[in-house]
Write a protein that holds these residues in place. Sequence first.
Motif, PDB file in Angstrom:
ATOM      1  N   ALA A  21       0.810  -1.214   0.000  1.00 33.39           N
ATOM      2  CA  ALA A  21       0.000   0.000   0.000  1.00 33.39           C
ATOM      3  C   ALA A  21       0.848   1.271   0.000  1.00 33.39           C
ATOM      4  CB  ALA A  21      -0.943  -0.003   1.202  1.00 33.39           C
ATOM      5  N   VAL A  22       1.921   1.305   0.805  1.00 30.50           N
ATOM      6  CA  VAL A  22       2.766   2.497   0.887  1.00 30.50           C
ATOM      7  C   VAL A  22       3.441   2.772  -0.448  1.00 30.50           C
ATOM      8  CG1 VAL A  22       4.781   3.542   1.984  1.00 30.50           C
ATOM      9  CG2 VAL A  22       3.149   2.221   3.357  1.00 30.50           C
ATOM     10  N   THR A  23       3.939   1.720  -1.079  1.00 28.10           N
ATOM     11  CA  THR A  23       4.612   1.878  -2.370  1.00 28.10           C
ATOM     12  C   THR A  23       3.614   2.323  -3.445  1.00 28.10           C
ATOM     13  OG1 THR A  23       6.191   0.132  -1.792  1.00 28.10           O
ATOM     14  CG2 THR A  23       6.033   0.731  -4.112  1.00 28.10           C
ATOM     15  N   ALA A  46      -7.463   2.877 -12.183  1.00 28.65           N
ATOM     16  CA  ALA A  46      -7.432   1.701 -11.310  1.00 28.65           C
ATOM     17  C   ALA A  46      -7.161   2.107  -9.869  1.00 28.65           C
ATOM     18  CB  ALA A  46      -6.364   0.723 -11.798  1.00 28.65           C
ATOM     19  N   GLY A  47      -6.365   3.150  -9.694  1.00 26.49           N
ATOM     20  CA  GLY A  47      -6.044   3.620  -8.347  1.00 26.49           C
ATOM     21  C   GLY A  47      -7.256   4.137  -7.604  1.00 26.49           C
ATOM     22  N   LEU A  48      -8.274   4.527  -8.332  1.00 27.23           N
ATOM     23  CA  LEU A  48      -9.487   5.056  -7.713  1.00 27.23           C
ATOM     24  C   LEU A  48     -10.212   4.000  -6.878  1.00 27.23           C
ATOM     25  CD1 LEU A  48     -11.023   7.773  -7.659  1.00 27.23           C
ATOM     26  CD2 LEU A  48     -12.449   6.896  -9.504  1.00 27.23           C
ATOM     27  N   ASP A  54      -5.608   6.069   0.994  1.00 31.11           N
ATOM     28  CA  ASP A  54      -4.683   7.131   0.568  1.00 31.11           C
ATOM     29  C   ASP A  54      -4.480   7.094  -0.942  1.00 31.11           C
ATOM     30  OD1 ASP A  54      -4.332   8.125   3.101  1.00 31.11           O
ATOM     31  OD2 ASP A  54      -2.529   6.943   3.509  1.00 31.11           O
ATOM     32  N   THR A  55      -4.326   5.903  -1.481  1.00 31.79           N
ATOM     33  CA  THR A  55      -4.140   5.761  -2.924  1.00 31.79           C
ATOM     34  C   THR A  55      -5.391   6.226  -3.669  1.00 31.79           C
ATOM     35  OG1 THR A  55      -2.648   3.884  -2.604  1.00 31.79           O
ATOM     36  CG2 THR A  55      -3.606   4.142  -4.794  1.00 31.79           C
ATOM     37  N   ARG A  56      -6.562   5.859  -3.171  1.00 28.95           N
ATOM     38  CA  ARG A  56      -7.815   6.301  -3.799  1.00 28.95           C
ATOM     39  C   ARG A  56      -7.908   7.826  -3.785  1.00 28.95           C
ATOM     40  NH1 ARG A  56      -9.929   1.976  -0.580  1.00 28.95           N
ATOM     41  NH2 ARG A  56     -10.998   3.394   0.859  1.00 28.95           N
ATOM     42  N   LYS A  61      -7.608  12.940  -6.829  1.00 27.48           N
ATOM     43  CA  LYS A  61      -7.053  14.296  -6.910  1.00 27.48           C
ATOM     44  C   LYS A  61      -6.472  14.573  -8.294  1.00 27.48           C
ATOM     45  CE  LYS A  61      -3.765  17.382  -4.589  1.00 27.48           C
ATOM     46  NZ  LYS A  61      -2.753  17.491  -3.489  1.00 27.48           N
ATOM     47  N   ILE A  62      -5.759  13.594  -8.842  1.00 24.94           N
ATOM     48  CA  ILE A  62      -5.140  13.759 -10.165  1.00 24.94           C
ATOM     49  C   ILE A  62      -6.194  13.670 -11.265  1.00 24.94           C
ATOM     50  CG2 ILE A  62      -3.444  12.823 -11.790  1.00 24.94           C
ATOM     51  CD1 ILE A  62      -1.914  11.742  -9.331  1.00 24.94           C
ATOM     52  N   LEU A  63      -7.136  12.748 -11.126  1.00 23.07           N
ATOM     53  CA  LEU A  63      -8.168  12.569 -12.144  1.00 23.07           C
ATOM     54  C   LEU A  63      -9.062  13.802 -12.289  1.00 23.07           C
ATOM     55  CD1 LEU A  63      -9.239   8.877 -11.391  1.00 23.07           C
ATOM     56  CD2 LEU A  63      -8.135   9.712 -13.482  1.00 23.07           C
ATOM     57  N   ARG A  64      -9.211  14.561 -11.215  1.00 25.24           N
ATOM     58  CA  ARG A  64     -10.023  15.785 -11.272  1.00 25.24           C
ATOM     59  C   ARG A  64      -9.468  16.795 -12.283  1.00 25.24           C
ATOM     60  NH1 ARG A  64     -10.237  15.394  -5.371  1.00 25.24           N
ATOM     61  NH2 ARG A  64     -12.330  14.680  -4.762  1.00 25.24           N
ATOM     62  N   GLU A  65      -8.178  16.708 -12.524  1.00 24.94           N
ATOM     63  CA  GLU A  65      -7.527  17.651 -13.440  1.00 24.94           C
ATOM     64  C   GLU A  65      -7.498  17.137 -14.878  1.00 24.94           C
ATOM     65  OE1 GLU A  65      -6.691  20.557 -12.180  1.00 24.94           O
ATOM     66  OE2 GLU A  65      -7.370  19.816 -10.223  1.00 24.94           O
ATOM     67  N   MET A  66      -8.078  15.959 -15.105  1.00 24.49           N
ATOM     68  CA  MET A  66      -8.029  15.348 -16.426  1.00 24.49           C
ATOM     69  C   MET A  66      -9.402  15.324 -17.074  1.00 24.49           C
ATOM     70  SD  MET A  66      -5.596  12.128 -15.286  1.00 24.49           S
ATOM     71  CE  MET A  66      -6.054  11.177 -16.736  1.00 24.49           C
ATOM     72  N   GLU A  67      -9.421  15.298 -18.393  1.00 21.81           N
ATOM     73  CA  GLU A  67     -10.668  15.117 -19.129  1.00 21.81           C
ATOM     74  C   GLU A  67     -10.808  13.625 -19.417  1.00 21.81           C
ATOM     75  OE1 GLU A  67     -12.861  16.599 -23.254  1.00 21.81           O
ATOM     76  OE2 GLU A  67     -11.104  17.671 -22.484  1.00 21.81           O
ATOM     77  N   LEU A  68     -11.782  13.001 -18.805  1.00 18.75           N
ATOM     78  CA  LEU A  68     -11.921  11.551 -18.903  1.00 18.75           C
ATOM     79  C   LEU A  68     -12.597  11.127 -20.197  1.00 18.75           C
ATOM     80  CD1 LEU A  68     -13.018  10.800 -15.221  1.00 18.75           C
ATOM     81  CD2 LEU A  68     -10.720  10.774 -16.204  1.00 18.75           C
TER      82      LEU A  68
END
Length: 202
Positions: A21-23, A46-48, A54-56, A61-68
């Motif tokens: 999980a940490v990695t 997949a991380g979602l 924490d990974t989710r 956070k990153i996906l919010r900045e992307m156009e899916l």
Amino acid sequence: FLDKDMYRVRQLCSGLAEFDAVTRDTYLRLLDRVEKDEPVRKALVAGLCDRSADTRFHAAKILREMELTAEEYLSIEDMLRLRYEDLRSFATEFLLKQKDDALCESIRRLLSASKTEKRTAALDMLLQLHKKAERTHVVESCMDYVRAISKPTTQEQILIDQLLPKAAKSVKKILLTVWIAGSAVTFAAFGISWLVFNGRLR
């Protein structure tokens, strides 16, 4: 990142789930700093639904900045079979960003799903949309699918009643009328019996 670093990132993306999980969390944070090509995008989506909260969080956070893409929305839609509260919140947040037609299709699929987790998520989204005047037409276009839920769970029924307040009130009014009518008949029968018993009605 240099080209050689990007190559390593792409190589690791497909095997991210095998790390602890940490990695996974540390690695996912790095993806915010690289080009969002296909391997990276797949790893973020997949991380979602990762096992680690924490990974989710960092994936969202990153996906919010992307156009899916449409395919990515479908993947996120399917994640609503899971019960992680944060994941469900993230997934509905992303799905509600879709254009009306695509959103209607998503909600209809979820309402028609066999899993109550998906149906409940769809009902939650409809309640959110109901509060937005500019998107109430999306709600109306999905109501037949809401009514088609044949055996709703208790939680689903609570949400359905909020979407169909008039129908719920109408049913309650009918039940109340039947109860009053039944009580009146019972009372009248009791009165007649009392009169007969006391010899006042022959």
